[in-house]
Design an enzyme around this catalytic site. Structure first.
Site, short mmCIF file in Angstrom:
data_model
loop_
_atom_site.label_atom_id
_atom_site.label_comp_id
_atom_site.label_asym_id
_atom_site.label_seq_id
_atom_site.Cartn_x
_atom_site.Cartn_y
_atom_site.Cartn_z
N ILE A 1 0.74 -43.90 -58.93
CA ILE A 1 2.08 -44.16 -58.40
C ILE A 1 3.04 -43.22 -59.13
CG2 ILE A 1 3.92 -45.88 -58.16
CD1 ILE A 1 1.72 -48.02 -57.94
N ASN B 1 2.43 -40.94 -47.43
CA ASN B 1 1.22 -41.55 -47.98
C ASN B 1 0.47 -42.23 -46.85
OD1 ASN B 1 -0.58 -42.71 -50.00
ND2 ASN B 1 0.51 -44.65 -49.69
N HIS C 1 -1.94 -45.43 -46.25
CA HIS C 1 -2.39 -46.66 -46.89
C HIS C 1 -3.38 -47.37 -45.95
CE1 HIS C 1 -2.33 -50.04 -49.60
NE2 HIS C 1 -2.25 -50.83 -48.55
C1 GAR Z 1 -8.36 -43.94 -48.22
O1 GAR Z 1 -8.82 -45.09 -47.55
C2 GAR Z 1 -6.87 -44.04 -48.48
O2 GAR Z 1 -6.15 -44.66 -47.46
C3 GAR Z 1 -6.86 -44.90 -49.72
O3 GAR Z 1 -7.96 -44.47 -50.49
C4 GAR Z 1 -8.93 -43.87 -49.64
C5 GAR Z 1 -9.16 -42.45 -50.11
O4 GAR Z 1 -10.20 -41.82 -49.38
N1 GAR Z 1 -5.61 -44.76 -50.41
C6 GAR Z 1 -5.04 -45.74 -51.10
O5 GAR Z 1 -5.54 -46.82 -51.24
C7 GAR Z 1 -3.71 -45.37 -51.75
N2 GAR Z 1 -2.97 -46.59 -52.05
P1 GAR Z 1 -10.33 -40.24 -49.30
O6 GAR Z 1 -10.26 -39.67 -50.72
O7 GAR Z 1 -11.73 -40.06 -48.72
O8 GAR Z 1 -9.27 -39.70 -48.41
#
Ligand code: GAR
Length: 209
Positions: free
Chosen positions: A94, A109, A111
């Protein structure tokens, strides 16, 4: 002028991959990914950048004493890269308000839930899906929003709902939400931003047709 898109990552980078693919197929108009910044030196996302000849920087979180010092380092890098749009694509830190204020309505972002459900501090990655299954919701999804001073509380740009199935595990649900929602709405929101098609009225975001 084409906008400089800077993508911040921490992990696997499948959302970064979706952006790269969208760029290659011409879905992203008005902007180009000019740099990937990772908080984690071992993030597979860095490999994805390399394979696609996108410059990258590693700014390891563990090299900084606290969140403010870390955020200052990120701010410096964003300024140096002349960022027009910053995309948090699985970025697990964050950012302090020194960044969010300097780049107000320029950071987005993704989420993995329908905000305001299952969001805020402590809700990231697989944890979000664990909580959704624990609660027993029948629909979840993904949200793309602007980043402000509060975690997951900035103006919502796009959302997409995804069905939750009876036998889902957090991993299975995460994959469905990525495939059916995140990998679509994130590139879409980036393209809309780069074409100046998002209006902000009273702290809310509206997409212009
Ligand atoms: C994704 O699902 C994204 O939305 C989430 O983490 C994952 C990352 O995957 N992000 C969060 O939770 C942020 N609060 P990736 O590295 O394969 O894109």
């Amino acid at each position: 002028m084409e906008k400089n898109i800077i993508v911040l990552v921490s992990g696997g980078g499948t959302n970064l991959q979706a952006l790269i693919d969208a760029q290659k197929s011409g879905i992203i108009k008005g902007g180009k990914i000019t740099c990937v910044i990772s908080s984690n030196p071992d993030a597979y996302a860095l490999e994805r950048a390399k394979k696609n000849n996108i410059p990258s920087r590693v700014i390891p979180r563990k090299d900084y004493e606290n969140n403010l010092e870390y955020s200052k380092a990120i701010l410096k890098a964003l300024d140096e890269e002349k960022a027009d749009l910053i995309v948090l694509a699985g970025f697990m830190i964050i950012l302090d308000e020194c960044v969010t204020k300097a780049y107000a309505y320029k950071i987005i972002n993704v989420h993995p839930a329908l905000i305001p459900s299952f969001c805020g501090e402590g809700f990231y990655g697989l944890k979000v899906h664990e909580k959704a299954l624990e609660y027993g919701v029948k629909v979840s999804g993904a949200t793309v929003h602007f980043v402000n001073e509060k975690a997951d509380a900035g103006a919502i740009i796009l959302q997409k709902a995804v069905e939750v199935k009876r036998d889902d595990t957090p991993e299975v649900l995460q994959k469905r939400i990525m495939e059916q929602a995140e990998w679509n709405i994130l590139p879409m929101a980036v393209s809309l931003f780069c074409q100046d098609k998002i209006d902000i009225i009273d702290d809310k975001a509206f997409v212009r047709n």
